[in-house]
Design a protein around this motif. Structure first.
Motif, PDB file in Angstrom:
ATOM      1  N   UNK A 189       0.889  -1.334  -0.163  1.00 37.81           N
ATOM      2  CA  UNK A 189       0.157  -0.159  -0.186  1.00 37.81           C
ATOM      3  C   UNK A 189       0.621   0.956  -0.188  1.00 37.81           C
ATOM      4  N   UNK A 190       1.882   1.462   0.688  1.00 39.32           N
ATOM      5  CA  UNK A 190       3.378   2.737   0.783  1.00 39.32           C
ATOM      6  C   UNK A 190       3.640   2.542  -1.147  1.00 39.32           C
ATOM      7  N   UNK A 191       3.711   1.451  -1.116  1.00 43.28           N
ATOM      8  CA  UNK A 191       4.394   1.778  -2.533  1.00 43.28           C
ATOM      9  C   UNK A 191       3.532   2.323  -3.514  1.00 43.28           C
ATOM     10  N   UNK A 192       2.224   1.657  -3.250  1.00 44.87           N
ATOM     11  CA  UNK A 192       1.110   2.422  -4.432  1.00 44.87           C
ATOM     12  C   UNK A 192       1.038   3.748  -3.973  1.00 44.87           C
ATOM     13  N   UNK A 193       1.178   4.434  -3.014  1.00 45.29           N
ATOM     14  CA  UNK A 193       0.884   6.020  -2.545  1.00 45.29           C
ATOM     15  C   UNK A 193       1.790   6.724  -3.330  1.00 45.29           C
ATOM     16  N   UNK A 194       3.035   5.879  -2.949  1.00 47.49           N
ATOM     17  CA  UNK A 194       4.140   6.889  -3.329  1.00 47.49           C
ATOM     18  C   UNK A 194       4.945   6.700  -5.267  1.00 47.49           C
ATOM     19  N   UNK A 195       4.104   5.957  -5.645  1.00 49.06           N
ATOM     20  CA  UNK A 195       3.982   5.717  -6.832  1.00 49.06           C
ATOM     21  C   UNK A 195       3.047   6.469  -7.633  1.00 49.06           C
ATOM     22  N   UNK A 196       1.497   6.412  -6.585  1.00 45.49           N
ATOM     23  CA  UNK A 196       0.495   7.359  -7.363  1.00 45.49           C
ATOM     24  C   UNK A 196       1.404   9.131  -6.861  1.00 45.49           C
ATOM     25  N   UNK A 197       1.193   9.201  -6.088  1.00 49.47           N
ATOM     26  CA  UNK A 197       2.891  10.388  -5.718  1.00 49.47           C
ATOM     27  C   UNK A 197       3.074  11.380  -6.710  1.00 49.47           C
ATOM     28  N   UNK A 198       3.660  10.260  -7.076  1.00 48.99           N
ATOM     29  CA  UNK A 198       5.115  10.186  -8.292  1.00 48.99           C
ATOM     30  C   UNK A 198       4.642  10.973  -9.784  1.00 48.99           C
ATOM     31  N   UNK A 199       3.417   9.760  -9.802  1.00 53.41           N
ATOM     32  CA  UNK A 199       2.651  10.407 -10.906  1.00 53.41           C
ATOM     33  C   UNK A 199       1.984  11.309 -11.064  1.00 53.41           C
ATOM     34  N   UNK A 200       1.816  12.105  -9.945  1.00 58.04           N
ATOM     35  CA  UNK A 200       0.863  12.955  -9.624  1.00 58.04           C
ATOM     36  C   UNK A 200       1.946  14.809  -9.914  1.00 58.04           C
ATOM     37  N   UNK A 201       2.665  14.046  -9.250  1.00 55.44           N
ATOM     38  CA  UNK A 201       3.745  15.480  -9.182  1.00 55.44           C
ATOM     39  C   UNK A 201       4.172  16.133 -10.448  1.00 55.44           C
ATOM     40  N   UNK A 202       4.811  15.054 -11.439  1.00 53.63           N
ATOM     41  CA  UNK A 202       5.040  14.710 -12.765  1.00 53.63           C
ATOM     42  C   UNK A 202       3.898  15.159 -13.333  1.00 53.63           C
ATOM     43  N   UNK A 203       2.360  14.872 -13.450  1.00 52.86           N
ATOM     44  CA  UNK A 203       1.888  15.186 -13.789  1.00 52.86           C
ATOM     45  C   UNK A 203       0.839  17.229 -14.186  1.00 52.86           C
TER      46      UNK A 203
END
Length: 203
Positions: A189-203
């Protein structure tokens, strides 16, 4: 372990009286002794063979079958020994495991509640998966090797029972532990959260 699961599911009230520490020690000693004696027999017989060609074998480790391929003397006795030892070390344990799990499945199917059946199956599934991989590869390489079995396939199958099975053992058994399963789930779940945050940052 298959016998342990058999006693636990088919005779749960007698489990503590059957699977005593002394009995478990006897089972372990018997397994070790059988493995040691069979290894010594094959090693002594192999040491009597004559090797007049190259000392390089086409394998990851010094296995019996590729070693016999480079022997100059007749290896008929070794092949007979391997067949006889495969009965004691592969076929006999497989028959015991199949018999135990047949009785286990019959008893599980008699359980009226689906929750009880699911719980009983979950206690056996881990061991059954590991044993299936281990014995399938052993049968393929030693007991009944196909004539068309290539050197590459033989090496891959050897890797399955020598490295892959011991590697997945702790993974399969530990994931059945609720605390470890919960920890793994939290990490995912933490990995998914970090991945989503990275996507939001780059978008």
């Amino acid at each position: 372990m298959s016998y342990d699961r058999y006693v636990a599911i088919c005779n749960p009230l007698r489990y503590t009286s059957v699977m005593t520490i002394d009995y478990c020690v006897k089972l372990v000693v018997m397994s070790w002794t059988l493995g040691f004696v069979s290894t010594v027999i094959v090693t002594i017989t192999l040491s009597m063979l004559v090797f007049c060609r190259t000392n390089i074998i086409d394998h990851f480790f010094c296995d019996t079958v590729p070693l016999l391929d480079i022997a100059c003397s007749d290896a008929f006795i070794v092949h007979i020994e391997m067949c006889l030892l495969s009965i004691a070390l592969v076929i006999a344990p497989t028959i015991i495991i199949i018999k135990c799990y047949t009785n286990i499945i019959i008893n599980i199917l008699r359980i009226p509640s689906s929750t009880g059946r699911q719980k009983a199956f979950s206690t056996c599934s881990s061991h059954l998966i590991v044993v299936s991989i281990f014995y399938w590869t052993l049968f393929s390489v030693y007991a009944f090797p196909p004539k068309e079995l290539s050197s590459t396939i033989s090496k891959i199958l050897s890797l399955l029972y020598t490295m892959f099975t011991p590697l997945i053992n702790p993974i399969i058994y530990s994931l059945r532990n609720k605390d470890i399963g919960k920890t793994v789930q939290e990490m995912l779940n933490q990995c998914r959260t970090l991945k989503n945050r990275k996507k939001q940052t780059y978008s």
